[in-house]
Design an enzyme around this catalytic site. Structure first.
Site, PDB file in Angstrom:
ATOM      1  N   GLY A  71       0.844  -1.175   0.000  1.00  0.00           N
ATOM      2  CA  GLY A  71       0.000   0.000   0.000  1.00  0.00           C
ATOM      3  C   GLY A  71       0.886   1.233   0.000  1.00  0.00           C
ATOM      4  O   GLY A  71       1.911   1.273   0.688  1.00  0.00           O
ATOM      5  N   CYS A  72       0.524   2.244  -0.766  1.00  0.00           N
ATOM      6  CA  CYS A  72       1.423   3.390  -0.936  1.00  0.00           C
ATOM      7  C   CYS A  72       1.657   4.142   0.365  1.00  0.00           C
ATOM      8  O   CYS A  72       2.793   4.485   0.704  1.00  0.00           O
ATOM      9  CB  CYS A  72       0.895   4.332  -2.024  1.00  0.00           C
ATOM     10  N   ASN A  73       0.591   4.399   1.125  1.00  0.00           N
ATOM     11  CA  ASN A  73       0.767   5.086   2.409  1.00  0.00           C
ATOM     12  C   ASN A  73       1.571   4.227   3.380  1.00  0.00           C
ATOM     13  O   ASN A  73       2.429   4.729   4.116  1.00  0.00           O
ATOM     14  CB  ASN A  73      -0.599   5.392   3.035  1.00  0.00           C
ATOM     15  N   SER A  75       3.830   1.806   2.795  1.00  0.00           N
ATOM     16  CA  SER A  75       5.264   1.687   2.512  1.00  0.00           C
ATOM     17  C   SER A  75       5.990   2.997   2.804  1.00  0.00           C
ATOM     18  O   SER A  75       7.152   2.993   3.244  1.00  0.00           O
ATOM     19  CB  SER A  75       5.498   1.260   1.059  1.00  0.00           C
ATOM     20  N   THR A  76       5.323   4.128   2.591  1.00  0.00           N
ATOM     21  CA  THR A  76       5.944   5.422   2.885  1.00  0.00           C
ATOM     22  C   THR A  76       6.286   5.542   4.364  1.00  0.00           C
ATOM     23  O   THR A  76       7.418   5.891   4.735  1.00  0.00           O
ATOM     24  CB  THR A  76       5.009   6.576   2.479  1.00  0.00           C
TER      25      THR A  76
END
Length: 347
Positions: free
Chosen positions: A149-151, A153-154
Protein backbone atom coordinates in the site's frame (compact mmCIF):
# COMPACT_ATOMS: atom_id res chain seq x y z
CA UNK A 1 15.48 -12.90 -22.51
CA UNK A 2 12.00 -11.48 -23.03
CA UNK A 3 9.15 -12.14 -20.60
CA UNK A 4 5.51 -12.03 -21.72
CA UNK A 5 3.41 -9.80 -19.46
CA UNK A 6 -0.28 -9.43 -18.74
CA UNK A 7 -1.70 -6.45 -16.83
CA UNK A 8 -5.13 -6.89 -15.24
CA UNK A 9 -7.00 -3.73 -14.38
CA UNK A 10 -5.23 -1.83 -17.14
CA UNK A 11 -7.88 0.89 -17.33
CA UNK A 12 -7.22 2.20 -13.79
CA UNK A 13 -4.57 4.54 -12.41
CA UNK A 14 -2.30 1.80 -11.06
CA UNK A 15 -2.72 -0.27 -14.21
CA UNK A 16 -1.96 2.71 -16.39
CA UNK A 17 1.17 3.51 -14.41
CA UNK A 18 2.32 -0.11 -14.66
CA UNK A 19 1.95 0.09 -18.42
CA UNK A 20 3.76 3.43 -18.66
CA UNK A 21 6.76 2.00 -16.81
CA UNK A 22 6.64 -1.38 -18.56
CA UNK A 23 6.82 0.34 -21.95
CA UNK A 24 10.44 1.27 -21.09
CA UNK A 25 11.45 -2.08 -19.62
CA UNK A 26 14.10 -3.88 -21.71
CA UNK A 27 13.02 -7.41 -20.68
CA UNK A 28 9.24 -7.21 -20.22
CA UNK A 29 6.87 -7.34 -23.21
CA UNK A 30 3.21 -6.53 -22.57
CA UNK A 31 1.04 -8.82 -24.67
CA UNK A 32 -2.27 -8.74 -22.81
CA UNK A 33 -4.27 -6.05 -21.00
CA UNK A 34 -7.58 -6.63 -19.27
CA UNK A 35 -10.41 -4.68 -17.70
CA UNK A 36 -13.96 -5.19 -16.49
CA UNK A 37 -16.36 -2.50 -17.75
CA UNK A 38 -13.92 -1.31 -20.41
CA UNK A 39 -13.29 -4.73 -21.94
CA UNK A 40 -13.52 -4.56 -25.72
CA UNK A 41 -12.19 -1.01 -25.96
CA UNK A 42 -8.79 -0.07 -27.35
CA UNK A 43 -6.35 0.65 -24.53
CA UNK A 44 -5.65 4.14 -25.88
CA UNK A 45 -9.36 4.99 -25.64
CA UNK A 46 -9.25 4.76 -21.83
CA UNK A 47 -5.52 5.53 -21.35
CA UNK A 48 -4.88 8.11 -24.08
CA UNK A 49 -1.38 8.90 -22.77
CA UNK A 50 -0.20 5.34 -23.55
CA UNK A 51 0.39 5.80 -27.28
CA UNK A 52 3.16 3.19 -27.55
CA UNK A 53 0.72 0.30 -27.15
CA UNK A 54 -0.87 0.95 -30.53
CA UNK A 55 -3.96 -1.15 -31.17
CA UNK A 56 -3.88 -3.27 -28.00
CA UNK A 57 -7.45 -4.15 -26.98
CA UNK A 58 -8.66 -4.59 -23.41
CA UNK A 59 -9.83 -8.15 -22.82
CA UNK A 60 -12.07 -9.52 -20.05
CA UNK A 61 -10.35 -10.13 -16.71
CA UNK A 62 -10.57 -13.89 -16.43
CA UNK A 63 -8.12 -16.63 -15.39
CA UNK A 64 -8.22 -17.99 -18.94
CA UNK A 65 -7.07 -14.68 -20.43
CA UNK A 66 -4.34 -14.16 -17.81
CA UNK A 67 -2.96 -17.71 -17.82
CA UNK A 68 0.09 -18.63 -19.89
CA UNK A 69 2.08 -15.44 -19.35
CA UNK A 70 5.49 -15.34 -17.73
CA UNK A 71 4.47 -12.42 -15.56
CA UNK A 72 1.04 -11.17 -14.43
CA UNK A 73 0.47 -7.83 -12.72
CA UNK A 74 -2.88 -7.41 -10.97
CA UNK A 75 -4.14 -3.85 -10.43
CA UNK A 76 -7.62 -4.69 -9.22
CA UNK A 77 -9.99 -3.60 -6.44
CA UNK A 78 -9.47 -5.19 -3.03
CA UNK A 79 -11.16 -8.57 -2.75
CA UNK A 80 -10.98 -9.19 -6.50
CA UNK A 81 -7.47 -10.42 -7.17
CA UNK A 82 -7.59 -13.14 -4.51
CA UNK A 83 -10.34 -14.93 -6.39
CA UNK A 84 -8.34 -14.83 -9.62
CA UNK A 85 -4.97 -15.90 -8.29
CA UNK A 86 -6.24 -19.26 -7.09
CA UNK A 87 -6.74 -20.16 -10.75
CA UNK A 88 -3.35 -19.00 -12.06
CA UNK A 89 -0.68 -21.65 -12.47
CA UNK A 90 2.62 -21.76 -10.63
CA UNK A 91 4.47 -21.27 -13.93
CA UNK A 92 3.70 -17.51 -13.81
CA UNK A 93 5.17 -14.85 -11.55
CA UNK A 94 2.15 -12.98 -10.16
CA UNK A 95 2.45 -9.53 -8.57
CA UNK A 96 -0.66 -8.19 -6.85
CA UNK A 97 -0.91 -4.41 -6.49
CA UNK A 98 -4.06 -4.75 -4.38
CA UNK A 99 -4.34 -5.57 -0.69
CA UNK A 100 -5.52 -9.17 -0.94
CA UNK A 101 -2.16 -10.78 -0.15
CA UNK A 102 -0.37 -8.16 1.98
CA UNK A 103 -1.43 -9.10 5.51
CA UNK A 104 -0.05 -12.17 7.26
CA UNK A 105 -2.66 -12.08 10.03
CA UNK A 106 -6.16 -13.23 9.07
CA UNK A 107 -7.56 -11.33 12.07
CA UNK A 108 -6.13 -8.05 10.72
CA UNK A 109 -7.74 -8.77 7.35
CA UNK A 110 -11.11 -9.44 9.00
CA UNK A 111 -10.89 -6.29 11.12
CA UNK A 112 -9.85 -3.85 8.39
CA UNK A 113 -11.12 -5.37 5.11
CA UNK A 114 -13.53 -8.22 5.75
CA UNK A 115 -14.51 -10.98 3.37
CA UNK A 116 -12.46 -14.02 2.44
CA UNK A 117 -8.81 -14.07 3.52
CA UNK A 118 -6.48 -15.19 0.72
CA UNK A 119 -3.17 -15.55 2.60
CA UNK A 120 0.06 -13.53 2.56
CA UNK A 121 2.64 -13.34 -0.24
CA UNK A 122 6.21 -12.01 -0.21
CA UNK A 123 5.97 -8.32 0.64
CA UNK A 124 7.22 -6.07 -2.14
CA UNK A 125 9.26 -3.40 -0.34
CA UNK A 126 12.84 -4.49 -1.08
CA UNK A 127 14.51 -1.76 1.00
CA UNK A 128 12.57 -2.48 4.19
CA UNK A 129 14.96 -3.37 7.03
CA UNK A 130 14.16 -6.81 8.40
CA UNK A 131 15.76 -9.37 10.67
CA UNK A 132 19.25 -10.06 9.37
CA UNK A 133 19.08 -7.71 6.39
CA UNK A 134 16.42 -6.40 4.02
CA UNK A 135 13.07 -7.60 2.70
CA UNK A 136 14.81 -7.91 -0.67
CA UNK A 137 16.04 -11.40 0.26
CA UNK A 138 12.45 -12.65 0.60
CA UNK A 139 11.75 -11.59 -3.00
CA UNK A 140 14.57 -13.53 -4.65
CA UNK A 141 13.00 -16.35 -6.62
CA UNK A 142 9.48 -15.55 -5.40
CA UNK A 143 6.56 -16.53 -7.63
CA UNK A 144 3.90 -14.61 -5.69
CA UNK A 145 4.48 -10.99 -4.58
CA UNK A 146 2.22 -8.49 -2.81
CA UNK A 147 3.05 -4.93 -3.81
CA UNK A 148 2.62 -2.53 -0.87
CA UNK A 149 0.00 0.00 0.00
CA UNK A 150 1.42 3.39 -0.94
CA UNK A 151 0.77 5.09 2.41
CA UNK A 152 1.94 2.02 4.31
CA UNK A 153 5.26 1.69 2.51
CA UNK A 154 5.94 5.42 2.88
CA UNK A 155 5.55 5.34 6.66
CA UNK A 156 7.31 1.98 7.00
CA UNK A 157 10.36 3.17 5.08
CA UNK A 158 10.36 6.35 7.17
CA UNK A 159 10.39 4.63 10.56
CA UNK A 160 11.86 1.14 10.08
CA UNK A 161 15.54 2.19 10.28
CA UNK A 162 14.97 3.64 13.74
CA UNK A 163 13.18 0.49 14.89
CA UNK A 164 15.89 -1.79 13.47
CA UNK A 165 18.68 0.22 15.14
CA UNK A 166 16.84 0.54 18.45
CA UNK A 167 17.11 4.34 18.49
CA UNK A 168 13.36 5.05 18.67
CA UNK A 169 10.50 3.74 20.78
CA UNK A 170 8.03 1.53 18.93
CA UNK A 171 5.15 3.00 20.95
CA UNK A 172 3.55 6.39 20.34
CA UNK A 173 4.48 6.55 16.66
CA UNK A 174 2.64 9.30 14.78
CA UNK A 175 2.24 9.79 11.03
CA UNK A 176 0.30 12.50 9.21
CA UNK A 177 0.27 12.31 5.42
CA UNK A 178 -0.63 14.70 2.64
CA UNK A 179 -1.76 12.46 -0.23
CA UNK A 180 -3.05 12.89 -3.76
CA UNK A 181 -6.48 11.46 -4.64
CA UNK A 182 -5.10 9.12 -7.32
CA UNK A 183 -4.24 6.78 -4.45
CA UNK A 184 -7.96 6.15 -4.02
CA UNK A 185 -8.27 4.77 -7.56
CA UNK A 186 -10.14 5.86 -10.66
CA UNK A 187 -13.67 4.91 -9.61
CA UNK A 188 -16.04 7.85 -9.25
CA UNK A 189 -16.28 9.03 -5.64
CA UNK A 190 -18.02 12.27 -4.69
CA UNK A 191 -15.41 13.14 -2.04
CA UNK A 192 -12.67 13.03 -4.70
CA UNK A 193 -14.36 15.29 -7.24
CA UNK A 194 -12.34 18.37 -8.16
CA UNK A 195 -15.04 20.64 -6.72
CA UNK A 196 -14.64 18.86 -3.37
CA UNK A 197 -10.83 18.90 -3.08
CA UNK A 198 -9.61 21.97 -4.96
CA UNK A 199 -8.69 24.64 -2.43
CA UNK A 200 -9.21 22.24 0.46
CA UNK A 201 -7.32 19.73 2.61
CA UNK A 202 -9.60 16.84 3.60
CA UNK A 203 -8.71 14.33 6.34
CA UNK A 204 -10.18 10.84 6.12
CA UNK A 205 -10.08 7.50 7.96
CA UNK A 206 -9.24 9.33 11.20
CA UNK A 207 -8.90 7.63 14.57
CA UNK A 208 -7.22 4.34 13.71
CA UNK A 209 -9.61 3.18 11.01
CA UNK A 210 -7.35 3.34 7.92
CA UNK A 211 -6.70 -0.03 6.29
CA UNK A 212 -2.96 0.57 5.99
CA UNK A 213 -2.41 0.60 9.77
CA UNK A 214 -1.98 -3.18 10.20
CA UNK A 215 0.31 -3.22 7.15
CA UNK A 216 2.55 -0.58 8.75
CA UNK A 217 2.61 -2.49 12.04
CA UNK A 218 3.46 -5.70 10.19
CA UNK A 219 6.35 -4.01 8.36
CA UNK A 220 7.70 -2.54 11.60
CA UNK A 221 7.57 -5.97 13.23
CA UNK A 222 9.69 -7.24 10.34
CA UNK A 223 12.16 -4.50 11.26
CA UNK A 224 12.30 -5.70 14.86
CA UNK A 225 9.34 -4.15 16.69
CA UNK A 226 7.29 -6.29 19.06
CA UNK A 227 3.97 -4.47 19.46
CA UNK A 228 4.21 -1.11 17.68
CA UNK A 229 1.45 1.46 18.07
CA UNK A 230 0.82 4.23 15.57
CA UNK A 231 -1.57 7.13 15.16
CA UNK A 232 -2.03 7.43 11.40
CA UNK A 233 -3.91 10.29 9.72
CA UNK A 234 -4.04 10.77 5.94
CA UNK A 235 -5.19 14.05 4.42
CA UNK A 236 -6.28 14.39 0.78
CA UNK A 237 -4.76 17.51 -0.79
CA UNK A 238 -5.29 18.98 -4.26
CA UNK A 239 -2.43 17.35 -6.17
CA UNK A 240 -3.09 14.48 -8.56
CA UNK A 241 -0.31 12.27 -7.21
CA UNK A 242 2.24 12.20 -4.45
CA UNK A 243 2.65 11.56 -0.72
CA UNK A 244 4.38 13.76 1.84
CA UNK A 245 4.49 11.87 5.14
CA UNK A 246 5.50 13.46 8.44
CA UNK A 247 6.32 10.54 10.74
CA UNK A 248 7.59 11.05 14.28
CA UNK A 249 8.76 8.82 17.14
CA UNK A 250 10.05 9.17 20.66
CA UNK A 251 13.84 8.92 20.89
CA UNK A 252 15.12 6.01 22.99
CA UNK A 253 17.02 6.90 26.20
CA UNK A 254 20.69 7.75 25.72
CA UNK A 255 20.44 8.10 21.94
CA UNK A 256 22.15 11.10 20.31
CA UNK A 257 21.26 13.01 17.16
CA UNK A 258 24.36 11.50 15.55
CA UNK A 259 23.12 8.00 16.41
CA UNK A 260 19.79 8.75 14.76
CA UNK A 261 21.27 10.07 11.53
CA UNK A 262 23.66 7.14 11.40
CA UNK A 263 20.76 4.67 11.70
CA UNK A 264 18.92 6.07 8.70
CA UNK A 265 21.97 6.73 6.55
CA UNK A 266 23.35 3.24 7.20
CA UNK A 267 20.00 1.62 6.41
CA UNK A 268 19.74 3.20 2.97
CA UNK A 269 23.36 3.90 2.04
CA UNK A 270 23.43 1.45 -0.87
CA UNK A 271 19.83 1.74 -2.00
CA UNK A 272 19.24 3.04 -5.54
CA UNK A 273 15.72 4.31 -4.84
CA UNK A 274 15.64 5.43 -1.18
CA UNK A 275 17.78 8.45 -0.36
CA UNK A 276 18.33 10.20 2.99
CA UNK A 277 18.85 13.92 2.45
CA UNK A 278 21.67 15.90 4.09
CA UNK A 279 21.05 17.52 7.45
CA UNK A 280 18.72 20.49 7.21
CA UNK A 281 17.24 19.43 3.85
CA UNK A 282 13.64 18.31 3.45
CA UNK A 283 11.95 16.81 0.36
CA UNK A 284 8.97 17.98 -1.66
CA UNK A 285 6.52 15.82 -3.59
CA UNK A 286 7.50 17.69 -6.73
CA UNK A 287 11.04 16.33 -6.42
CA UNK A 288 9.90 12.72 -6.96
CA UNK A 289 7.05 13.14 -9.44
CA UNK A 290 7.13 10.28 -11.96
CA UNK A 291 10.13 8.59 -10.34
CA UNK A 292 10.65 5.40 -8.35
CA UNK A 293 12.51 7.39 -5.69
CA UNK A 294 11.67 7.98 -2.03
CA UNK A 295 13.38 10.96 -0.40
CA UNK A 296 13.66 11.16 3.39
CA UNK A 297 14.46 14.28 5.39
CA UNK A 298 15.51 13.78 9.00
CA UNK A 299 15.42 16.10 12.02
CA UNK A 300 15.66 15.80 15.80
CA UNK A 301 13.21 17.79 17.93
CA UNK A 302 15.23 17.89 21.14
CA UNK A 303 12.62 19.81 23.12
CA UNK A 304 9.98 17.17 22.38
CA UNK A 305 12.41 14.25 22.51
CA UNK A 306 11.28 13.04 19.10
CA UNK A 307 12.78 12.24 15.74
CA UNK A 308 10.93 13.77 12.79
CA UNK A 309 11.06 12.25 9.31
CA UNK A 310 9.61 13.85 6.19
CA UNK A 311 9.22 11.36 3.34
CA UNK A 312 8.18 12.15 -0.22
CA UNK A 313 7.33 9.68 -2.96
CA UNK A 314 5.04 9.29 -5.95
CA UNK A 315 2.18 7.08 -4.79
CA UNK A 316 1.63 5.62 -8.26
CA UNK A 317 5.30 4.82 -8.89
CA UNK A 318 7.38 4.01 -5.80
CA UNK A 319 4.14 3.57 -3.87
CA UNK A 320 2.61 1.02 -6.25
CA UNK A 321 3.63 0.27 -9.85
CA UNK A 322 7.34 0.98 -9.45
CA UNK A 323 7.54 -1.16 -6.32
CA UNK A 324 5.76 -3.97 -8.19
CA UNK A 325 8.20 -3.87 -11.12
CA UNK A 326 11.23 -3.49 -8.86
CA UNK A 327 10.13 -6.56 -6.91
CA UNK A 328 9.53 -8.53 -10.11
CA UNK A 329 13.02 -7.62 -11.30
CA UNK A 330 14.47 -9.06 -8.10
CA UNK A 331 12.37 -12.22 -8.26
CA UNK A 332 13.57 -12.90 -11.81
CA UNK A 333 17.24 -12.09 -11.03
CA UNK A 334 17.21 -9.06 -13.34
CA UNK A 335 18.85 -5.70 -12.71
CA UNK A 336 16.69 -4.30 -9.90
CA UNK A 337 16.55 -0.87 -11.55
CA UNK A 338 15.44 -2.09 -15.00
CA UNK A 339 12.65 0.02 -16.43
CA UNK A 340 12.67 2.40 -13.45
CA UNK A 341 14.01 5.93 -13.07
CA UNK A 342 15.41 7.74 -10.05
CA UNK A 343 14.78 11.05 -11.81
CA UNK A 344 11.52 12.92 -11.42
CA UNK A 345 9.74 15.33 -13.73
CA UNK A 346 9.95 19.09 -13.13
CA UNK A 347 8.40 21.53 -13.06
Amino acid sequence: MSYSVAVAGASGYAGGELLRLLSQHPEFRVTTVTAFQNAGHFLHEVQPHLRSYGQLVLQPTTPEVLSGHDLVFLALPHGTSGELTAHLGDDSLVVDCGADHRLSDAADWAAFYGGEYFGAWAYGVPELPSAGGKQRSALVGATRIAAPGCNASTVSLALAPGIAAGVIDERDLVAVLAVGPSGAGKSLKVENLASEILGSANPYAVGGSHRHIPEIQQALRLAGATAPTISFTPVIVPMARGILATSTARIAPGVSAADIRSAWESAYADEPFVHVLPEGKMPRTGDVLGSNTALIGLAVDEAAGRVVTITALDNLVKGTAGAAIQSANIALALDETSGLSIDGVAP
